[in-house]
Design an enzyme around this catalytic site. Structure first.
Site, PDB file in Angstrom:
ATOM      1  N   GLU A 163      -1.484  -8.746   4.912  1.00 42.11           N
ATOM      2  CA  GLU A 163      -1.439  -8.972   6.375  1.00 42.11           C
ATOM      3  C   GLU A 163      -2.852  -8.919   6.971  1.00 42.11           C
ATOM      4  O   GLU A 163      -3.074  -9.376   8.082  1.00 42.11           O
ATOM      5  CB  GLU A 163      -0.504  -7.955   7.044  1.00 42.11           C
ATOM      6  CG  GLU A 163      -1.083  -6.575   7.315  1.00 42.11           C
ATOM      7  CD  GLU A 163      -1.082  -5.646   6.094  1.00 42.11           C
ATOM      8  OE1 GLU A 163      -0.882  -6.140   4.961  1.00 42.11           O
ATOM      9  OE2 GLU A 163      -1.294  -4.422   6.270  1.00 42.11           O
TER      10      GLU A 163
ATOM     11  N   CYS B  50       0.839  -1.200   0.000  1.00 44.61           N
ATOM     12  CA  CYS B  50       0.000   0.000   0.000  1.00 44.61           C
ATOM     13  C   CYS B  50       0.879   1.257   0.000  1.00 44.61           C
ATOM     14  O   CYS B  50       1.543   1.545  -0.976  1.00 44.61           O
ATOM     15  CB  CYS B  50      -0.959  -0.057   1.184  1.00 44.61           C
ATOM     16  SG  CYS B  50      -2.313   1.104   1.072  1.00 44.61           S
TER      17      CYS B  50
ATOM     18  N   HIS C 266      -3.675  -5.526   1.001  1.00 45.68           N
ATOM     19  CA  HIS C 266      -3.001  -5.773   2.288  1.00 45.68           C
ATOM     20  C   HIS C 266      -3.021  -7.250   2.648  1.00 45.68           C
ATOM     21  O   HIS C 266      -3.940  -7.694   3.344  1.00 45.68           O
ATOM     22  CB  HIS C 266      -3.717  -5.012   3.405  1.00 45.68           C
ATOM     23  CG  HIS C 266      -3.468  -3.546   3.405  1.00 45.68           C
ATOM     24  ND1 HIS C 266      -2.553  -2.953   4.242  1.00 45.68           N
ATOM     25  CD2 HIS C 266      -4.014  -2.545   2.687  1.00 45.68           C
ATOM     26  CE1 HIS C 266      -2.547  -1.646   4.030  1.00 45.68           C
ATOM     27  NE2 HIS C 266      -3.429  -1.371   3.095  1.00 45.68           N
TER      28      HIS C 266
END
Ligand SMILES: Nc1ncnc2c1ncn2[C@@H]1O[C@H](COP(=O)(O)OP(=O)(O)O)[C@@H](O)[C@H]1O
Ligand SMILES: [Mg+2]
Lengths: 84, 737, 222, 84
Positions: free
Chosen positions: C197, C87, C195
């Site tokens: 994660e 990002c 993302h």
């Protein structure tokens, strides 16, 4: 010497400008006609202290290339006004 | 003839006399300005305080109740949660983006002031009708402001509410709730103690923005005459990047134990922070205005003391620790300046240099504790009795296309919620669009997952409260409880924001008092402590007061969060059932209001049944017996079921929903569940054992939405309306003029 | 021995703890690295996390790329070791010239936070080695400026050199060629807007981030 | 007639400009000295078709008030250039 600078950062031609198109599309709905080719950029104003105009211009040019614009998508137009 | 200064500052003649009494002399200009901001409605709660005392505030888990910057509760495992809600209504009407953005900034500061790391915000919003271009301009700006500031400062937005209604056309409501997490032993309070300690101002420079904001902007209504326009002070611009560094800097200072107390600068700026820290600590303060870093030249002392420039904090520091404090601020690129010194006695002295002349001197405590307290006249509307008789059921249409009625109430808020980062910190198990938001509960220091969860919901219903502010508010609390139960959570504490009209109008004061009674009653019956709140008055435009809009935020704990709680999505083949008493009446319903039927009466919440219902629901949910669940509130059963169908992508056919009343009634204590046929027996047994009424209403299947005898349409049609209604209107443009 | 992943923190970063939590849960050691220091320690891989470094003022990444840590990251990348920008990290890598192109405001001019479907285009990179070409992964996006843009020549190069790692199934932001993530010529520097994660825990709705972060951790091992 | 318009939207004086101050703080670290008072605004360029210059100006003025700026915090400077 102090100079007043304005740097106008624009998207390069050919790069899509979503902000510009949004304004362009909205205007007729709000009753404003005849507005076209809208392009939105940034205007950055500041004062700069330098020995002379040429030096000031040079510094600004470098500032634009290194920092104020992303050369992949943006151009800068520099306006410089004499000491006051 | 010119008005005396105190009146131009919004102080009454009696209030001015009181200041003279306190000081034993006439106040000078600086002192007067400080009293005027501190004694404003916004800071002093002068019209509402005597009512708020009726709210129950005690409970086993309460660590800090109302009165501090935020309420704090114990959630076990040495973890505490700070929670608070605030309004930023008036600024958001003038400059929606910055008004809402600075609202987010303000509430976040209240939370990390307590030593807590902000972990979530929620935003109950109210705007004028969506077909009004100016209301859309406000809505779009507010949402972008919340998104722009919240995302950037790095606090996820996990839920809220959005309502568009005529009543908010000149006066939108922007309420923001914030949650923070802290190890229980790091709790700090906004206190200055220890004579000789230093007051250190952290954060942004001070400018002329928002001067007199609280007294004028946040408390006065807007007419459109020039005089009012003049009073509108400039709006503050939020700087989320400064705030983000300020959070990290302050939390690092607190972790290192380098500050005695810390206080955010919100309404009334330095006047508030300096006097509050001093008086809470039972001390005085010498405050050097010249030491305050200024953004503009030539600022007057009174401007510096009342400015509401954003992103600033006041820390009280032992001189021995000063150097370390300055180092940590430097690391986070946070400006820090020593601006004052804690003194003996209780005087707040504003100085021109700490050795210089005294510019103003007042007892610190007098700025808040001596603020006037009003018991304003109250009066119910004169036609209350006839209004109660005039129920919407008395005006049912003969023939009716019910599908249009339903469609008009369907609206997904995803256009708004997808603009918010709802997932940061990897806690969000259920975000916007759920019955209640659900967060994983991780220890704030070790990061260890406790295996438990937090659940939060915000609710408000101006229609119920317009019909009956007392029962409407009690119903709101009940709805919140039910929302928590739907995700398997037990309630722990409540915060509220009371958004009302002009308190000088006896009808409005009556509404406020009734609402407080309703909340007090419901909270006592349910044993839920109120740990904080905010009152926003003068929500009016052109002489019209908004409908009473108390908003509640309820937080609860989920004991076991191994699997996500059921959402609103059912499976093909599920049996559908309503648990709770039969629906009663259409008064206050969204359906009735859409038809201009604003009268009628509400029935008391049956607290015992409601409590039992919530218990039962928790049982069903935690035992994994339901596939999907949704409480019945705004829009009634029809909207609840349609929302479930739309979000599952599976239709349904319903029976035993015989008429408009059973479709759209919003009477409390009812919930829809979807159950796998194999679980049906266990579910019904539990419900039966709890002595709760329930009705099987149909089956989830297919791609149609049918209610026998009333409605038979393609699910895709509802889906289209649900998904497209907000994007479509916003595409048609917004304008501020 | 577990590889150590360093996560760079700029003032204004906000996904650093999340990145740390995700890679740790997958068995890596990890530590935060402060932007002001050029010492990366002895890390085996570097993640530049999401957030708003320096407020994203002027342009995302415009200020961050000049930090001492970034100078070291550039050297680290040139030595062939794995660098991942997620990002804001992707934005910073383009500003720093480690990846081509730029990220503009989303086509709809709105911030967007939602799960999207990604298609794996190549397994030849430090981010995709443990995936299968053609895999569909559900991973959240969370950005205002994720609309990837580049010159026609660059786009052609990215195609020809198989450097487009991930594309959007349903383009949410206007990115040219539906591009969600790319790598450099050496394939050790990768950037993506989604993302991973945020898709590493069953309670959070998706675990499709696992194969991506696994790939990255494995690449850091050698 | 067609005109080329540039509207420069600036924050009013006294209104905090976080973008401007952040850029200002960054410049010395990048090795540029003497740069101060940085203010960041927008520059919006478009073409407008109108009967004459006065009408064009009027339209733009209204557009600014209603749509392009919020007069509470922003000013607009309008430049208009004759048909080309
Ligand atoms: N402004 C907003 N910000 C965040 N979430 C919102 C907002 N508006 C609505 N939501 C979310 O959308 C969902 C639907 O809201 P609402 O209809 O008020 O729910 P309910 O009536 O079930 O309490 C909720 O989960 C709520 O959190
Ligand atoms: Mg609700």
């Amino acid at each position: 010497m102090e100079f007043e600078a304005t740097v106008e950062v624009q998207l390069k031609e050919g790069i899509a400008d979503p902000q510009g198109s949004t304004i362009e599309n909205a205007t007729p709905k709000l009753g404003f006609n005849g507005i076209e080719n809208v392009r939105v950029g940034k205007s950055i104003r500041f004062t700069i202290t330098a020995e002379d105009e040429a030096t000031a211009k040079e510094t600004i040019q470098e500032l634009c290339e290194k920092f104020l614009t992303n050369p992949v998508i943006e151009n800068a137009i520099i306006h410089l006004q004499g000491a006051e | 003839m010119s008005e005396p200064v105190h009146r131009t500052l919004g102080l009454t003649d009696e209030e001015f006399e009181k200041i003279i009494d306190i000081l034993g002399r006439e106040p000078n200009h600086l002192e007067l300005a400080m009293y005027s901001v501190m004694w404003s409605e916004h800071c002093s709660y002068k019209s509402s305080r005597i009512h708020l005392k009726r709210l129950p505030t005690e409970g086993d888990h309460v660590l800090v109740g109302p009165g501090e910057n935020a309420g704090v509760i114990d959630v076990g495992d040495d973890i505490a949660i700070a929670i608070r809600i605030e309004s930023h209504n008036h600024p958001s009407y003038i400059e929606p983006y910055q008004g809402a953005a600075t609202g987010v900034g303000g509430i976040i500061r209240d939370i990390f002031t307590m030593g807590a790391r902000p972990i979530a915000i929620m935003d109950p919003l109210r705007f004028g009708p969506i077909d009004d271009a100016r209301s859309r301009w406000v809505a779009e700006g507010v949402v972008s402001g919340i998104s722009g500031y919240g995302n950037s400062v790095g606090v996820p937005n996990i839920g809220g509410e959005t309502v568009f209604d005529e009543t908010y056309i000149g006066n939108p409501l922007v309420n923001v709730l914030c949650l923070g997490i802290l190890p229980k032993d790091r709790l700090v309070l906004g206190q200055a103690s220890g004579v000789g300690n230093l007051a250190v101002l952290l954060g942004a420079t001070t400018g002329r923005d928002g001067i007199g904001g609280v007294s004028v902007l946040a408390s006065a209504g807007f007419g459109d005459d020039e005089e009012d326009a003049e009073k509108r002070p400039s709006v503050q611009v939020g700087d989320p990047f400064e705030e983000k560094r300020l959070i990290e800097c302050c939390l690092e200072l607190l972790d290192a134990g380098l500050v005695v107390g810390i206080q955010d600068l919100g309404g009334a700026g330095l006047s508030c922070a300096a006097s509050e820290t001093a008086s809470r600590g039972g001390v005085g303060m010498d405050f050097d205005v010249t030491a305050v870093p200024q953004r503009e030249t030539g600022m007057e002392p009174f401007e510096i003391m009342t400015s509401e420039s954003q992103e600033r904090m006041l820390a009280i520091v032992n001189p021995e620790n000063l150097e370390k404090v300055l180092l940590i601020s430097e690391k986070w690129e946070i400006r820090s300046s020593v601006v004052g010194k804690v003194t003996e006695g209780g005087q707040l002295r504003i100085m021109d240099g700490l050795d210089g002349p005294v510019l103003g001197e007042v007892p610190a405590i007098s700025l808040h504790e001596d603020a006037p307290l009003y018991d304003r006249p109250m009066e119910p509307p004169t036609n209350l009795a006839t209004r109660k008789e005039d129920t919407p059921e008395g005006h049912l249409p003969e023939a009716n296309d019910v599908s249009d009625d339903l469609l008009s109430l369907m609206q997904s808020q995803e256009w708004i919620t997808s603009q918010y980062d709802s997932q940061l910190f990897l806690n969000t198990v259920a975000g916007p669009g759920s019955n209640a938001a659900v967060l994983r509960l991780k220890h704030p220091v070790s990061g260890k997952d406790t295996g438990r969860g937090l659940a939060v919901t915000t609710d408000g219903n101006h229609r119920w409260c317009a019909v009956d502010p007392k029962i409407g508010t009690a119903m709101t609390v009940a709805e919140s409880m039910l929302n928590l139960a739907c995700v398997g959570a037990e309630p722990r504490a409540l915060v509220n924001c009371l958004n009302f009209g002009n308190p000088e109008n006896p009808n409005v004061m009556w509404q406020l008092s009734e609402a407080v009674d309703g909340m007090a009653e419901a909270c006592s019956k349910f044993n839920i402590p109120v740990v904080g709140g905010n009152v926003s008055l003068y929500n009016e435009s052109q002489g019209n007061n908004i409908d009473p809009t108390p908003i509640v935020g309820l937080i609860g704990v989920i004991t076991n969060l191994d699997t996500p709680p059921p959402g609103v999505s059912w499976n093909d083949g599920d049996r559908l059932m309503v648990i709770g008493p039969p629906p009663k009446g259409l008064s206050g319903s969204a359906w009735a209001f859409a038809r201009g039927k604003r009268n009628g009466h509400l029935d008391q919440v049956d607290y015992q049944t409601h409590e039992r219902l919530c218990q039962t629901i928790r049982m069903l949910v935690t035992q994994g017996l339901v596939t999907a669940i949704h409480d019945i509130s705004s829009g009634g059963l029809a909207v609840a079921v349609a929302e479930m169908a739309v979000q599952s992508g599976v239709g349904c056919s319903l029976a035993r929903v015989p008429d408009i009343e059973s479709m759209f009634s919003e009477s409390p204590s009812r919930v829809v569940i979807a159950v796998d046929p194999e679980q049906m027996q266990s579910v019904e047994e539990i419900i039966h054992n709890q002595d709760l009424p329930s009705t099987r209403i149909g089956l989830a299947h297919g791609d149609k939405f049918t209610i026998k005898g009333l409605i038979d349409i393609e699910l895709s049609k509802i889906q289209e309306q649900w998904e497209e209604s907000l994007p479509r209107v916003f595409e048609s443009g917004t304008t501020q003029g | 021995m577990n590889p150590t992943i360093g996560v760079i923190v700029f003032p204004g970063s906000n996904c650093e703890q999340d990145a740390l939590e995700a890679v740790t849960s997958l068995g890596a050691d990890s530590k935060l690295l402060w932007h002001d220091s050029s010492d990366l320690g002895d890390v085996d891989g570097v993640i530049i996390p999401g957030g708003f470094a320096h407020g994203d003022y002027l342009r995302p990444g415009a200020i961050a790329r000049f930090s001492p840590a970034m100078e070291s990251v550039i050297a680290f990348a040139r030595s062939g070791r794995p660098v991942l920008g997620i990002c804001n990290g992707f934005q910073i890598l383009t500003e720093a010239g480690l990846l081509p192109g730029a990220l503009q405001k989303n086509r709809g001019l709105k911030f967007l936070c939602k799960p999207v479907k990604l298609n794996v285009q190549t397994t030849n990179s430090v981010l995709t080695s443990q995936t299968t070409k053609g895999d569909s992964l559900t991973i959240p996006i969370n950005h205002f400026e994720g609309n990837y843009t580049c010159s026609d020549e660059t786009l052609k190069e990215l195609h020809d050199e198989d450097r487009i790692l991930l594309t959007y199934e349903d383009n949410p932001n206007g990115s040219i060629g539906d591009i969600a993530g790319i790598c450099n010529i050496e394939r050790n520097v990768v950037g993506l807007m989604p993302h991973p994660e945020r898709a590493c825990h069953p309670l959070l709705g998706s675990t499709d981030g696992h194969p991506l972060l696994h790939s990255f951790i494995e690449s850091s091992r050698s």
